[in-house]
Design a protein around this motif. Structure first.
Motif, PDB file in Angstrom:
ATOM      1  N   THR A 176       0.680  -1.101  -0.206  1.00  0.00           N
ATOM      2  CA  THR A 176       0.024  -0.027   0.334  1.00  0.00           C
ATOM      3  C   THR A 176       1.445   0.972  -0.029  1.00  0.00           C
ATOM      4  OG1 THR A 176      -1.530  -0.747   1.258  1.00  0.00           O
ATOM      5  CG2 THR A 176      -1.627   1.496   1.020  1.00  0.00           C
ATOM      6  N   LEU A 177       1.109   1.269   1.062  1.00  0.00           N
ATOM      7  CA  LEU A 177       2.950   2.261   0.962  1.00  0.00           C
ATOM      8  C   LEU A 177       3.550   2.570  -0.718  1.00  0.00           C
ATOM      9  CD1 LEU A 177       4.171   4.839   2.186  1.00  0.00           C
ATOM     10  CD2 LEU A 177       5.713   2.726   2.654  1.00  0.00           C
ATOM     11  N   THR A 178       4.044   1.099  -1.242  1.00  0.00           N
ATOM     12  CA  THR A 178       5.203   2.326  -2.768  1.00  0.00           C
ATOM     13  C   THR A 178       3.650   2.390  -3.598  1.00  0.00           C
ATOM     14  OG1 THR A 178       6.215  -0.338  -2.030  1.00  0.00           O
ATOM     15  CG2 THR A 178       5.471   0.532  -4.849  1.00  0.00           C
ATOM     16  N   ALA A 179       2.406   1.828  -3.225  1.00  0.00           N
ATOM     17  CA  ALA A 179       1.488   2.342  -4.574  1.00  0.00           C
ATOM     18  C   ALA A 179       1.402   3.953  -3.292  1.00  0.00           C
ATOM     19  CB  ALA A 179       0.164   1.950  -3.851  1.00  0.00           C
ATOM     20  N   ALA A 180       1.306   4.716  -2.867  1.00  0.00           N
ATOM     21  CA  ALA A 180       1.368   5.442  -2.326  1.00  0.00           C
ATOM     22  C   ALA A 180       2.125   6.974  -3.450  1.00  0.00           C
ATOM     23  CB  ALA A 180       0.922   5.612  -0.399  1.00  0.00           C
ATOM     24  N   LEU A 181       3.409   5.621  -2.766  1.00  0.00           N
ATOM     25  CA  LEU A 181       5.116   6.404  -3.077  1.00  0.00           C
ATOM     26  C   LEU A 181       4.359   7.109  -4.928  1.00  0.00           C
ATOM     27  CD1 LEU A 181       7.088   4.578  -1.729  1.00  0.00           C
ATOM     28  CD2 LEU A 181       6.853   6.354  -0.723  1.00  0.00           C
ATOM     29  N   LYS A 182       4.301   5.900  -5.474  1.00  0.00           N
ATOM     30  CA  LYS A 182       4.068   6.398  -6.513  1.00  0.00           C
ATOM     31  C   LYS A 182       4.137   8.266  -7.242  1.00  0.00           C
ATOM     32  CE  LYS A 182       5.073   2.263  -8.100  1.00  0.00           C
ATOM     33  NZ  LYS A 182       7.391   2.203  -8.113  1.00  0.00           N
ATOM     34  N   PRO A 183       2.593   8.393  -6.999  1.00  0.00           N
ATOM     35  CA  PRO A 183       1.745   9.718  -7.706  1.00  0.00           C
ATOM     36  C   PRO A 183       3.235  11.222  -6.755  1.00  0.00           C
ATOM     37  CG  PRO A 183       0.054   8.755  -6.241  1.00  0.00           C
ATOM     38  CD  PRO A 183       1.697   7.520  -6.208  1.00  0.00           C
ATOM     39  N   LEU A 184       3.826  10.700  -5.660  1.00  0.00           N
ATOM     40  CA  LEU A 184       4.751  11.701  -5.471  1.00  0.00           C
ATOM     41  C   LEU A 184       5.700  11.658  -6.341  1.00  0.00           C
ATOM     42  CD1 LEU A 184       3.593  11.716  -1.706  1.00  0.00           C
ATOM     43  CD2 LEU A 184       3.001  13.196  -3.390  1.00  0.00           C
ATOM     44  N   GLU A 185       6.254  10.445  -6.499  1.00  0.00           N
ATOM     45  CA  GLU A 185       7.310   9.984  -6.811  1.00  0.00           C
ATOM     46  C   GLU A 185       7.730  10.804  -8.774  1.00  0.00           C
ATOM     47  OE1 GLU A 185      10.251   6.979  -7.208  1.00  0.00           O
ATOM     48  OE2 GLU A 185       8.477   5.793  -7.359  1.00  0.00           O
ATOM     49  N   ARG A 186       6.181  10.735  -9.499  1.00  0.00           N
ATOM     50  CA  ARG A 186       6.084  10.873 -10.293  1.00  0.00           C
ATOM     51  C   ARG A 186       5.583  12.221 -10.693  1.00  0.00           C
ATOM     52  NH1 ARG A 186       2.864   6.262 -10.795  1.00  0.00           N
ATOM     53  NH2 ARG A 186       0.765   8.361 -10.702  1.00  0.00           N
ATOM     54  N   ARG A 187       5.634  13.744  -9.523  1.00  0.00           N
ATOM     55  CA  ARG A 187       5.273  14.110  -9.317  1.00  0.00           C
ATOM     56  C   ARG A 187       6.617  15.373  -9.084  1.00  0.00           C
ATOM     57  NH1 ARG A 187       0.788  16.773  -5.605  1.00  0.00           N
ATOM     58  NH2 ARG A 187       1.695  18.492  -6.098  1.00  0.00           N
ATOM     59  N   GLY A 188       8.066  14.369  -8.839  1.00  0.00           N
ATOM     60  CA  GLY A 188       9.217  14.801  -8.423  1.00  0.00           C
ATOM     61  C   GLY A 188       8.919  14.967  -6.897  1.00  0.00           C
ATOM     62  N   LEU A 189       8.133  15.033  -5.725  1.00  0.00           N
ATOM     63  CA  LEU A 189       8.630  15.196  -4.845  1.00  0.00           C
ATOM     64  C   LEU A 189       8.935  14.578  -3.656  1.00  0.00           C
ATOM     65  CD1 LEU A 189       4.836  16.458  -4.585  1.00  0.00           C
ATOM     66  CD2 LEU A 189       6.342  17.606  -4.496  1.00  0.00           C
ATOM     67  N   LEU A 190       9.631  13.359  -3.957  1.00  0.00           N
ATOM     68  CA  LEU A 190      10.265  12.960  -3.169  1.00  0.00           C
ATOM     69  C   LEU A 190      10.961  11.526  -4.497  1.00  0.00           C
ATOM     70  CD1 LEU A 190       9.317   9.316  -2.786  1.00  0.00           C
ATOM     71  CD2 LEU A 190       7.226  10.749  -1.565  1.00  0.00           C
ATOM     72  N   GLN A 191      12.202  11.092  -3.625  1.00  0.00           N
ATOM     73  CA  GLN A 191      12.887   9.712  -3.853  1.00  0.00           C
ATOM     74  C   GLN A 191      13.184   8.759  -3.296  1.00  0.00           C
ATOM     75  OE1 GLN A 191      16.130  11.841  -4.372  1.00  0.00           O
ATOM     76  NE2 GLN A 191      16.470  12.223  -6.446  1.00  0.00           N
ATOM     77  N   VAL A 192      13.072   7.391  -4.199  1.00  0.00           N
ATOM     78  CA  VAL A 192      13.639   6.084  -3.611  1.00  0.00           C
ATOM     79  C   VAL A 192      15.228   5.837  -4.386  1.00  0.00           C
ATOM     80  CG1 VAL A 192      12.596   3.969  -3.964  1.00  0.00           C
ATOM     81  CG2 VAL A 192      10.546   5.333  -3.961  1.00  0.00           C
TER      82      VAL A 192
END
Length: 148
Positions: free
Chosen positions: A76-92
């Protein structure tokens, strides 16, 4: 002739009026809507705010640490990270010491957005706290913490 129900309607009313899980769920949904509305101009949800705030640490946390803090499973966390990562707000990124670990960090854009969101969160939280009265917010936090 209709047969009597297995569970009388009075039981439904009793559960409606006494079920802690139902009351906490309803309150959580109402709070979520309130914070979602307040954060809408910044194009983030209350869940995304909490996720981003959980990354505001001296050292980048692992995905497992964030999942634990937010009481989410890793999927669930991984799915929640995706939109924020796509927007350039976080990095994995891969941990330099243990290549099996993935760590998370806010980007500069993520930090700027979070800095904009914190005053909105504070104002909204102050309004909620005021609704609960002088000792209500602390009592509620203590009671909720006792259940976790």
């Amino acid at each position: 002739m209709s047969k009597p129900p297995l569970i009388p309607f009075s039981t439904t009313i009793f559960v409606r009026d006494t079920c802690l899980c139902l009351h906490v769920q309803r309150a959580a949904r109402a709070l979520a809507r309130r914070f979602d509305e307040a954060l809408r101009p910044l194009d983030i949800t209350n869940g995304q705010f909490s996720l981003m705030m959980s990354l505001n640490r001296p050292e980048p946390p692992s995905i497992s640490a964030v999942a634990s803090l937010l009481a989410m499973d890793r999927t669930t966390l991984t799915a929640a990270l995706k939109p924020l990562e796509r927007r350039g707000l976080l990095q994995v990124f891969v941990d330099s010491d243990d290549r099996r670990l993935r760590r998370l960090r806010l980007t500069e854009a993520g930090e700027r957005l979070l800095a904009e969101a914190v005053p909105v969160w504070k104002r909204t939280h102050e309004a909620v706290d005021a609704q609960l009265g002088d000792t209500g917010p602390d009592r509620l936090r203590t009671d909720l913490h006792a259940l976790t």
